[in-house]
Design a protein around this motif. Structure first.
Motif, short mmCIF file in Angstrom:
data_model
loop_
_atom_site.label_atom_id
_atom_site.label_comp_id
_atom_site.label_asym_id
_atom_site.label_seq_id
_atom_site.Cartn_x
_atom_site.Cartn_y
_atom_site.Cartn_z
N ILE A 171 5.76 -31.11 18.74
CA ILE A 171 6.98 -31.76 17.75
C ILE A 171 7.59 -32.00 16.43
CG2 ILE A 171 6.77 -34.40 16.55
CD1 ILE A 171 4.50 -35.40 18.96
N VAL A 172 8.55 -31.75 16.40
CA VAL A 172 9.14 -31.52 15.17
C VAL A 172 10.15 -32.67 14.11
CG1 VAL A 172 11.41 -30.11 14.46
CG2 VAL A 172 9.92 -29.07 16.54
N GLU A 173 9.22 -33.34 13.54
CA GLU A 173 9.26 -34.71 13.22
C GLU A 173 9.94 -34.06 11.46
OE1 GLU A 173 10.55 -38.57 12.60
OE2 GLU A 173 8.74 -37.99 14.51
N ASN A 174 10.94 -34.94 11.39
CA ASN A 174 11.49 -34.90 9.78
C ASN A 174 11.10 -36.12 8.65
OD1 ASN A 174 13.35 -36.47 11.11
ND2 ASN A 174 15.39 -35.69 10.42
N ASP A 175 10.58 -36.78 9.36
CA ASP A 175 10.65 -38.13 8.66
C ASP A 175 8.48 -38.62 8.70
OD1 ASP A 175 9.80 -40.33 7.31
OD2 ASP A 175 11.75 -41.61 8.77
N ARG A 176 8.50 -37.60 7.77
CA ARG A 176 6.31 -38.23 7.45
C ARG A 176 6.42 -39.49 7.44
NH1 ARG A 176 4.67 -34.41 3.72
NH2 ARG A 176 6.16 -33.16 2.70
N VAL A 177 6.89 -40.43 7.41
CA VAL A 177 6.60 -42.04 8.49
C VAL A 177 6.44 -42.23 9.37
CG1 VAL A 177 7.51 -44.45 8.71
CG2 VAL A 177 7.82 -43.20 6.36
N PHE A 178 6.63 -40.75 10.38
CA PHE A 178 5.86 -41.04 11.75
C PHE A 178 5.12 -39.94 12.06
CE2 PHE A 178 10.30 -43.17 11.88
CZ PHE A 178 9.71 -44.61 12.27
N PRO A 180 1.95 -39.81 11.35
CA PRO A 180 0.45 -40.14 11.18
C PRO A 180 0.58 -40.34 13.17
CG PRO A 180 1.01 -41.15 9.86
CD PRO A 180 2.38 -40.27 10.08
N TYR A 181 1.25 -40.64 14.16
CA TYR A 181 1.39 -40.98 15.43
C TYR A 181 1.46 -40.11 15.76
CZ TYR A 181 3.13 -46.43 13.49
OH TYR A 181 3.91 -47.18 13.12
N SER A 182 2.32 -39.18 15.40
CA SER A 182 1.79 -37.96 16.07
C SER A 182 0.85 -37.00 16.07
CB SER A 182 3.20 -36.77 15.43
OG SER A 182 4.79 -37.45 16.25
N MET A 183 0.36 -37.20 14.59
CA MET A 183 -0.82 -36.12 14.51
C MET A 183 -2.18 -36.93 15.21
SD MET A 183 -0.23 -34.22 12.65
CE MET A 183 -1.69 -33.31 11.81
N ALA A 184 -2.16 -38.38 15.53
CA ALA A 184 -2.79 -39.02 16.23
C ALA A 184 -3.16 -38.69 17.33
CB ALA A 184 -3.25 -41.13 16.18
N LEU A 185 -2.05 -38.93 17.86
CA LEU A 185 -1.91 -38.33 19.47
C LEU A 185 -1.90 -37.47 19.80
CD1 LEU A 185 -0.50 -39.75 22.47
CD2 LEU A 185 1.90 -38.95 21.58
N ALA A 186 -1.92 -35.75 19.16
CA ALA A 186 -2.73 -34.63 19.62
C ALA A 186 -4.27 -34.56 19.55
CB ALA A 186 -1.92 -33.80 18.37
N LYS A 187 -4.32 -35.56 18.84
CA LYS A 187 -5.69 -35.20 18.48
C LYS A 187 -6.71 -35.93 19.56
CE LYS A 187 -6.87 -36.18 13.23
NZ LYS A 187 -6.92 -37.23 12.45
N HIS A 188 -5.92 -36.40 20.71
CA HIS A 188 -6.11 -36.79 22.29
C HIS A 188 -6.31 -35.78 22.89
CE1 HIS A 188 -7.29 -41.08 19.60
NE2 HIS A 188 -7.48 -41.25 21.07
N VAL A 189 -5.32 -35.43 22.71
CA VAL A 189 -4.76 -34.72 24.42
C VAL A 189 -5.26 -33.40 23.53
CG1 VAL A 189 -2.70 -35.72 24.19
CG2 VAL A 189 -2.07 -33.69 23.09
N GLY A 190 -5.36 -32.54 22.93
CA GLY A 190 -5.86 -31.15 22.37
C GLY A 190 -4.07 -30.51 22.30
N GLU A 191 -4.70 -28.73 22.95
CA GLU A 191 -3.47 -28.28 22.66
C GLU A 191 -2.05 -27.82 23.51
OE1 GLU A 191 -4.07 -25.15 20.88
OE2 GLU A 191 -5.99 -26.18 20.18
#
Length: 451
Positions: A171-178, A180-191
């Motif tokens: 995920i290449v995100e240029n808005d800091r607001v969003f 947390p959503y990507s980080m939370a998703l990454a914690k659940h699906v791993g690598e």
């Protein structure tokens, strides 16, 4: 609002409403059941009202019915619109819940209605639309290529990519607001999922000093990507929206880097699946000699560099923020038709594998760009007059190409521009001239401004 269910069996797929018949129905779906169990979380089926393939999914199994059928809760039906829930289960992994669209719009001002001049990014928050987009990308389950998803926002599209079997997503995100959503998703699906705060359209900005976020260097972004030969399969698949700020500038910048095989294209070819506005899509696919307002230098460069394929076309209203249109008056109806911009187009741009087969090289790519820009600065001018000013004695080259003496610069196709350039190059017209130096300086100046 009322719940909607699907009755699924080995032979039929019918949409049934509890206590009331729903207006739309579904036809037979493929690979629905396997061994009296649901074979996949996604149900591929056809909706009668449209010809497009739509991916629907089961969010919960409500009951087991006779004859190997399943009654599955799939969505809601409200005000004549069929709504689907956000995916919360992928490959047996429970994903973090996502707020409703209404809650997200209240929380984030960038998702509300704005004027076009204030739109930087658009987002997909409709799970049904996200599922359709993923369907048009092809089979992701057996493809081990990296997928770069640009600015997914809350992550509705990300969930669909994971459900479709994508195993390596950045995920290449240029808005800091969003973030947390990507980080939370990454914690659940791993690598399977990685996240970077970066702007894909500000890769490798020119200049001295440290690269400051959200700008990013290609070395950092591609540190896990294995480089490949230019003619091999694309090493990365990019999915997302073309930034709404300076759309044409970003496309030109991408063409320059393809022709010079610099920055992100040093690693090989990339498949770009980008949503662009209808106006810009009509521009990059415009034919020569018809409308010289729409057909411009960017049209020629895009058609010369990329294989362009339209995958999907959706109304602007399906994306957030919804654009508030200003009133624009045109003296002629032709101008109103020319600049129609009511849809977003999902376009696949794949750099041509044969681009560098006929004599074009990364070293002279900037000269080809310069030739196109100079000739198309006055597309209605006679080609012979323009060429004689810059390259005296070029009339013989034009006659060798079979070009008429009265042809305008805007009548040349991208293929003819390339042939003209290669003949000029072969004749030595560019070597050790002001043209060569000016081309280098101008292109790098443009790259610097775009970055």
């Amino acid at each position: 609002m009322m719940a909607t269910c699907l009755y699924v069996s080995k032979c039929t797929l019918l949409q049934i409403h509890l206590g009331r018949q729903v207006c739309s129905r579904f036809l037979v779906a493929s690979k629905l059941l396997h061994g009296n169990q649901l074979h996949t979380h996604s149900l591929n089926c056809h909706r009668i009202s449209t010809s497009a393939r739509v991916r629907w999914w089961c969010s919960a199994v409500c009951a087991v019915t006779p004859r190997s059928g399943l009654l599955c809760l799939v969505g809601q039906y409200r005000h004549g619109v069929f709504l689907l829930p956000t995916r919360t289960l992928v490959s047996g992994l429970q994903l973090p819940p996502l707020p409703s669209t209404e809650e997200l719009m209240k929380k984030h001002g960038c998702l509300r209605r704005v004027f076009k001049s204030r739109i930087k990014n658009k987002y997909i928050l409709d799970p049904a639309l996200a599922a359709v987009v993923v369907d048009h990308l092809g089979d992701l389950s057996e493809n081990k290529r990296w997928i770069f998803e640009l600015n997914p926002g809350p992550g509705v599209m990300t969930r669909e990519l994971l459900a479709a079997g994508a195993s390596r997503i950045l995920i290449v995100e240029n808005d800091r607001v969003f973030l947390p959503y990507s980080m939370a998703l990454a914690k659940h699906v791993g690598e399977r999922l990685h996240v970077k705060y970066a702007d894909f359209f500000r890769i490798d900005p020119l200049g001295d000093g440290v690269v400051k976020q959200p700008a990013i260097s290609s070395v950092e972004l591609f540190n896990k990507v294995q480089p490949a030969h230019w003619k091999e399969e694309a090493v990365v698949r990019v999915v997302g929206m073309l930034s709404q700020e300076k759309e044409k500038t970003h496309l030109r910048h991408m063409c320059y880097r393809v022709l010079e095989r610099s920055s992100l294209f040093e690693y090989g070819r990339m498949e770009l699946n980008l949503f662009i506005t209808e106006k810009v899509y009509n521009m990059i696919t415009a034919p020569p000699g018809v409308d010289l307002v729409v057909y411009e230098s960017t049209s020629i460069l895009c058609q010369a560099c990329f294989d362009i394929q339209l995958l999907l076309k959706e109304p602007n209203s399906r994306f957030l923020p919804v654009q508030v249109k200003g009133k624009t008056s045109y003296k002629h109806k032709a101008n109103a038709d020319r600049f129609v911009n009511d849809h977003m187009c999902l376009v696949r741009l794949t750099p041509k594998a044969t681009l560098f087969d006929q004599g074009l090289t990364p070293q002279n790519g900037s000269q080809f760009i310069f030739l196109v820009r100079q000739l198309m600065a006055k597309p209605r001018a006679k080609l012979t007059d323009r060429m004689e000013i810059w390259v005296p004695g070029s009339l013989n080259i034009l006659s060798d190409l079979g070009l008429r003496p009265d042809m305008r610069a805007g009548d040349l196709s991208p293929t003819q521009f390339m042939k003209l350039f290669l003949l000029l190059l072969k004749s030595g017209s560019f070597h050790n001239t002001w043209w060569e130096e000016e081309a280098y300086e101008q292109i790098h100046s443009i790259n610097n401004r775009a970055a």
